[in-house]
Structures are given as structure tokens and as C-alpha cells.
Scaffold this motif. Sequence first.
Motif, PDB file in Angstrom:
ATOM      1  N   ALA A  39     -80.335  22.865  13.412  1.00  0.00           N
ATOM      2  CA  ALA A  39     -80.662  21.603  12.746  1.00  0.00           C
ATOM      3  C   ALA A  39     -82.022  21.688  12.054  1.00  0.00           C
ATOM      4  O   ALA A  39     -82.182  21.204  10.929  1.00  0.00           O
ATOM      5  N   LEU A  40     -82.998  22.301  12.703  1.00  0.00           N
ATOM      6  CA  LEU A  40     -84.315  22.465  12.080  1.00  0.00           C
ATOM      7  C   LEU A  40     -84.245  23.367  10.848  1.00  0.00           C
ATOM      8  O   LEU A  40     -84.929  23.118   9.844  1.00  0.00           O
ATOM      9  N   LEU A  41     -83.428  24.399  10.909  1.00  0.00           N
ATOM     10  CA  LEU A  41     -83.271  25.278   9.749  1.00  0.00           C
ATOM     11  C   LEU A  41     -82.558  24.559   8.599  1.00  0.00           C
ATOM     12  O   LEU A  41     -82.901  24.758   7.431  1.00  0.00           O
ATOM     13  N   TYR A  42     -81.573  23.725   8.927  1.00  0.00           N
ATOM     14  CA  TYR A  42     -80.935  22.890   7.904  1.00  0.00           C
ATOM     15  C   TYR A  42     -81.964  21.958   7.268  1.00  0.00           C
ATOM     16  O   TYR A  42     -82.008  21.804   6.047  1.00  0.00           O
ATOM     17  N   LEU A  43     -82.775  21.318   8.101  1.00  0.00           N
ATOM     18  CA  LEU A  43     -83.793  20.398   7.608  1.00  0.00           C
ATOM     19  C   LEU A  43     -84.784  21.118   6.694  1.00  0.00           C
ATOM     20  O   LEU A  43     -85.098  20.641   5.596  1.00  0.00           O
ATOM     21  N   VAL A  49     -77.182  15.950   7.453  1.00  0.00           N
ATOM     22  CA  VAL A  49     -76.392  16.757   8.386  1.00  0.00           C
ATOM     23  C   VAL A  49     -77.269  17.276   9.522  1.00  0.00           C
ATOM     24  O   VAL A  49     -76.818  17.361  10.673  1.00  0.00           O
ATOM     25  N   ALA A  50     -78.530  17.608   9.227  1.00  0.00           N
ATOM     26  CA  ALA A  50     -79.448  18.066  10.271  1.00  0.00           C
ATOM     27  C   ALA A  50     -79.612  16.998  11.344  1.00  0.00           C
ATOM     28  O   ALA A  50     -79.705  17.315  12.535  1.00  0.00           O
ATOM     29  N   LEU A  62     -80.730  18.741  -5.515  1.00  0.00           N
ATOM     30  CA  LEU A  62     -81.196  17.482  -4.947  1.00  0.00           C
ATOM     31  C   LEU A  62     -80.149  16.891  -4.006  1.00  0.00           C
ATOM     32  O   LEU A  62     -80.449  16.520  -2.873  1.00  0.00           O
ATOM     33  N   VAL A  63     -78.909  16.830  -4.474  1.00  0.00           N
ATOM     34  CA  VAL A  63     -77.829  16.246  -3.665  1.00  0.00           C
ATOM     35  C   VAL A  63     -77.583  17.075  -2.411  1.00  0.00           C
ATOM     36  O   VAL A  63     -77.469  16.533  -1.302  1.00  0.00           O
ATOM     37  N   VAL A  64     -77.504  18.385  -2.556  1.00  0.00           N
ATOM     38  CA  VAL A  64     -77.263  19.251  -1.397  1.00  0.00           C
ATOM     39  C   VAL A  64     -78.440  19.189  -0.428  1.00  0.00           C
ATOM     40  O   VAL A  64     -78.242  19.170   0.788  1.00  0.00           O
ATOM     41  N   GLY A  65     -79.655  19.124  -0.956  1.00  0.00           N
ATOM     42  CA  GLY A  65     -80.830  19.004  -0.085  1.00  0.00           C
ATOM     43  C   GLY A  65     -80.797  17.733   0.738  1.00  0.00           C
ATOM     44  O   GLY A  65     -81.076  17.743   1.935  1.00  0.00           O
ATOM     45  N   ILE A  66     -80.450  16.617   0.096  1.00  0.00           N
ATOM     46  CA  ILE A  66     -80.347  15.347   0.825  1.00  0.00           C
ATOM     47  C   ILE A  66     -79.237  15.410   1.859  1.00  0.00           C
ATOM     48  O   ILE A  66     -79.413  14.980   3.011  1.00  0.00           O
ATOM     49  N   LEU A  67     -78.083  15.961   1.482  1.00  0.00           N
ATOM     50  CA  LEU A  67     -76.972  16.083   2.435  1.00  0.00           C
ATOM     51  C   LEU A  67     -77.339  16.986   3.612  1.00  0.00           C
ATOM     52  O   LEU A  67     -76.951  16.713   4.753  1.00  0.00           O
ATOM     53  N   MET A  68     -78.102  18.045   3.349  1.00  0.00           N
ATOM     54  CA  MET A  68     -78.501  18.939   4.439  1.00  0.00           C
ATOM     55  C   MET A  68     -79.435  18.234   5.416  1.00  0.00           C
ATOM     56  O   MET A  68     -79.357  18.461   6.622  1.00  0.00           O
ATOM     57  N   ILE A  69     -80.301  17.369   4.903  1.00  0.00           N
ATOM     58  CA  ILE A  69     -81.193  16.618   5.787  1.00  0.00           C
ATOM     59  C   ILE A  69     -80.391  15.635   6.640  1.00  0.00           C
ATOM     60  O   ILE A  69     -80.642  15.495   7.839  1.00  0.00           O
TER      61      ILE A  69
END
Length: 118
Positions: free
Chosen positions: A47-51, A15-16, A6-13
Motif C-alpha cells: 500500500a505504501l508503494l502504491y501511494l 487503492v492504497a 493524473l487519473v492513474v495516480g489518483i486511483l493508485m492513492i
Amino acid sequence: MKTTKLVVGILMIVVAFFISIQSVMAGMSEAYINSNGHAGVAGLIVALLYLASGIVYIATRGKNGFGPDIASMVMLLVAWILGLVNAGIYKDLIIWSWIAFIIGIVFFAWNKLEDSKK
């Protein structure tokens, strides 16, 4: 592992969002100096792949199995290769590419290790 995803997913969004802003600036500077680089477009794709990977991590944080981790790993490996090959004047893209590689491999290995413990 649920909380970490959850935390990494939010951070990746988040960062995207920053990668996309930097990519637009890199693309504008490439156009201004008339270079033939593709760093701006490559950065937007990264960025889209990170998102997409962040959304996959958030949406599947409670599910067992390798499907979501394999999908995210593939997306992040594509981001890694694309970022390294097309960095050009956008040198931060190299950093974002290596972070994508580390996140993709670590989560897959972590899930594989937890599965082998069961």
C-alpha cells in the motif's frame, strides 16, 4: 499522457487506502489464528508503494524523461514481488501485486514508445 498519469495516480492513492484497510484486517486475522504469516505487513508495504508511485505519477505528470517512470516501475515491481511472495491468507494481495506489475511496465513502455516516436 498527462491526464492518464493524473487519473492513474489518483486511483493508485485511493487503492492504497483500500489495500491498507485489507492489510490491517489480514494482520489481525493472522494474529487471531496464531499463524506465522506476514501478509498483513506485506500488504501495508505494498500500500505504501502504491501511494508513493501514485504521488510520483501526479507530481511528475508534465515532465519529460524516464526518471519518474523508472522510479515508479521499480517501486511497483518491488510491490509485485513482495505481494506474490507473502500473500498467505490475504489472497487479494496477489491481485494487487499483478495490477502493480501491469501499471509499472505499461507506463514505462508507453513512455519509451513515445520517446522513440520523437
